[in-house]
Enzyme design. Structure first.
Site, PDB file in Angstrom:
ATOM      1  CG  ASP A   5       0.797   1.343  -7.351  1.00 34.54           C
ATOM      2  OD1 ASP A   5       0.378   2.196  -6.555  1.00 34.54           O
ATOM      3  OD2 ASP A   5       0.894   1.538  -8.575  1.00 34.54           O
ATOM      4  CG  HIS A   9       0.864   4.552   2.101  1.00 31.04           C
ATOM      5  ND1 HIS A   9       1.591   5.650   1.718  1.00 31.04           N
ATOM      6  CD2 HIS A   9       0.530   4.757   3.392  1.00 31.04           C
ATOM      7  CE1 HIS A   9       1.700   6.482   2.740  1.00 31.04           C
ATOM      8  NE2 HIS A   9       1.062   5.966   3.763  1.00 31.04           N
ATOM      9  N   GLY A  65      -7.412   5.719  -8.826  1.00 29.35           N
ATOM     10  CA  GLY A  65      -8.461   4.743  -9.094  1.00 29.35           C
ATOM     11  C   GLY A  65      -8.277   4.038 -10.424  1.00 29.35           C
ATOM     12  CG  ASP A  97      -2.605 -13.001  -0.855  1.00 28.44           C
ATOM     13  OD1 ASP A  97      -1.587 -12.292  -0.728  1.00 28.44           O
ATOM     14  OD2 ASP A  97      -3.746 -12.532  -0.991  1.00 28.44           O
ATOM     15  N   GLY A 112      -1.595 -10.974   2.421  1.00 30.40           N
ATOM     16  CA  GLY A 112      -2.882 -10.297   2.522  1.00 30.40           C
ATOM     17  C   GLY A 112      -2.679  -8.894   3.041  1.00 30.40           C
TER      18      GLY A 112
END
Length: 439
Positions: free
Chosen positions: A15, A43, A303, A334, A416
């Site tokens: 991840d 992904h 999830g 960020d 981002g």
């Protein structure tokens, strides 16, 4: 950005944002090869405002001139794969470049049922499986009783191959786990149907890769999961059933190590983990919630909420060593924008002793306490930064610290999910192997 033959791996517990980095590098790739794992990985790619979630199909499918190979080291759930292909077609994405290794193993319905049943039976000893049947599929492969993609293309061969395993698995399901046995004929017809739909994509993967290499094509090898989930090098038994490390590309794609020119590691600016297992830098309370919400830390596949913690430089250095990393891509910088202080784990305390290595025993690893260095946060947005000099000084200091700690250059910084929210510090393929951002 020119490309050679490159492996992209996750430097943490998966991840890490490999999908975005692979997507970025795929622009210059002629061939993208997924070399291990199955639909337990996921992904997310954002293209023109569209969010595309893929589990098995390589990110390179978004480029119409790129050949995307799902290699023999993967395990394929054809139902899920066809669902992904239908989703791509619905988004007007050309899938003609997709190739599927004839020797890849197939996840059958009994694999999924057994995966869930065995995890339930483990109780407090559960390992955090995704329940997608990956482990049982790889187990059958090792026991030489697996079904391969090529078997789905011939009815008699499928019947012959499936006869023994299906009888055995039905006995397990019914007598051990109390689950209704599968209808063998229904399974055969279902999977023959999948084979018919996938047949035009099926190839001899090894021949295809070596043909591309002989033609001096640029090949990108895409790993799933991450280094600390590797079957041999991860936090065993809380690992996956394949080898996500860079060496896995050789076995899972069918190439020799001399064909690989560079290895790029991807790591978040902090650390996350899904499922069970030790996690020394794990946070709780409001800091954990802040990272979870700002980072959108929920699994693409399950999830499930990801566990969040500070950056762990010990496992980072380990990933550099195990994979032979040439450079790093740091993602989600960020997410730390609002932090007033940021901590980085530089070593562990194990039974009163300072150690700077990753212990091979998960029991020892569970007793490790992180030793932190505290850094000043920057408390301003970095999302619009497009050049290194646009970053606030504290963010630059943080990146420099990570590069020095892990002793590897940082070539890419992601700010981002969108493609344009990226700073390419230097060419990650051909840039010099030097200490980046040095004073």
């Amino acid at each position: 950005m020119s490309l050679a033959n490159v492996v992209v791996i996750g430097a943490q517990w998966g991840d890490e944002g490999k999908g975005k980095i692979t997507d970025l590098l795929s622009r210059s790739a002629d061939v993208v090869v997924r070399y291990q794992g199955g639909v337990n990985a996921g992904h997310t790619i954002v293209v023109d405002g569209r969010v595309l979630k893929l589990h098995l199909i390589p990110s390179g499918i978004l480029y119409p001139d790129t050949i995307c190979l799902i290699g023999p080291g993967t395990v394929v759930d054809p139902k899920v794969m066809l669902g992904e292909l239908d989703m791509l077609l619905a988004n007007d994405i050309d899938i003609s470049g997709l190739r599927l290794a004839s020797s890849a193993h197939v996840t059958m319905p009994y694999h999924r049922l057994l995966d869930l049943a065995m995890e339930k039976q483990r109780g407090d000893r559960r390992i955090g499986t995704t329940g997608r049947g990956i482990g049982p599929t790889y187990a059958d492969k090792s026991q030489r009783s697996g079904i391969r993609v090529i078997d789905l293309l011939d009815e008699q061969r499928l019947r012959n191959r499936l006869e023994g395993p299906l009888t055995e698995k039905n006995e397990l399901l019914e007598k051990i786990y109390g689950i209704e046995p599968l209808d063998g004929e229904a399974v055969i017809q279902e999977y023959l149907g999948y084979g018919q739909r996938l047949s035009k994509h099926v190839v001899d993967c090894t021949r295809a890769i070596h043909s591309a290499a002989k033609a001096r094509k640029n090949i990108l090898f895409e790993g799933a999961q991450g280094t600390l989930l590797d079957l041999d090098h991860g936090t065993y038994p809380y690992v996956t059933s394949s080898n996500p490390v860079s060496g896995g590309a050789c076995i899972g794609a069918g190439v020799g190590p001399t064909l690989i020119d560079r290895v790029i590691g991807v790591a978040k600016a902090y650390t996350t983990r899904v499922g069970e297992g030790p996690f020394p830098t794990e946070l709780s309370g409001s800091l954990n919630d802040q990272l979870t919400e700002r980072g959108g830390e929920f699994g693409t596949t399950t999830g499930r909420r990801r566990r969040c913690g500070w950056f762990d430089g010990v496992i980072g250095r380990y990933a550099v060593q195990v994979n032979g990393l040439d450079c790093l891509a740091i993602t989600k910088l960020d997410v730390l924008d609002e932090m007033d202080e940021i901590q980085v784990c530089v070593a562990y305390e194990l039974d009163g002793e300072r150690i700077e290595y990753f212990p091979s025993s998960s029991d020892d690893f569970a007793r490790c306490k992180p030793i932190f260095e505290t850094m000043k946060g920057w408390q301003c947005s970095t999302e619009e930064c497009r050049k290194l000099e646009d970053l606030p000084k504290a963010a630059m200091d943080y990146l420099r610290f990570l590069a020095d700690l892990m002793e590897v250059p940082i070539a890419i910084v992601s700010l981002g999910a969108s493609r344009d929210q990226t700073i390419v510090v230097e060419d990650p393929i051909h840039g010099p192997k030097r200490a980046l951002l040095s004073a």
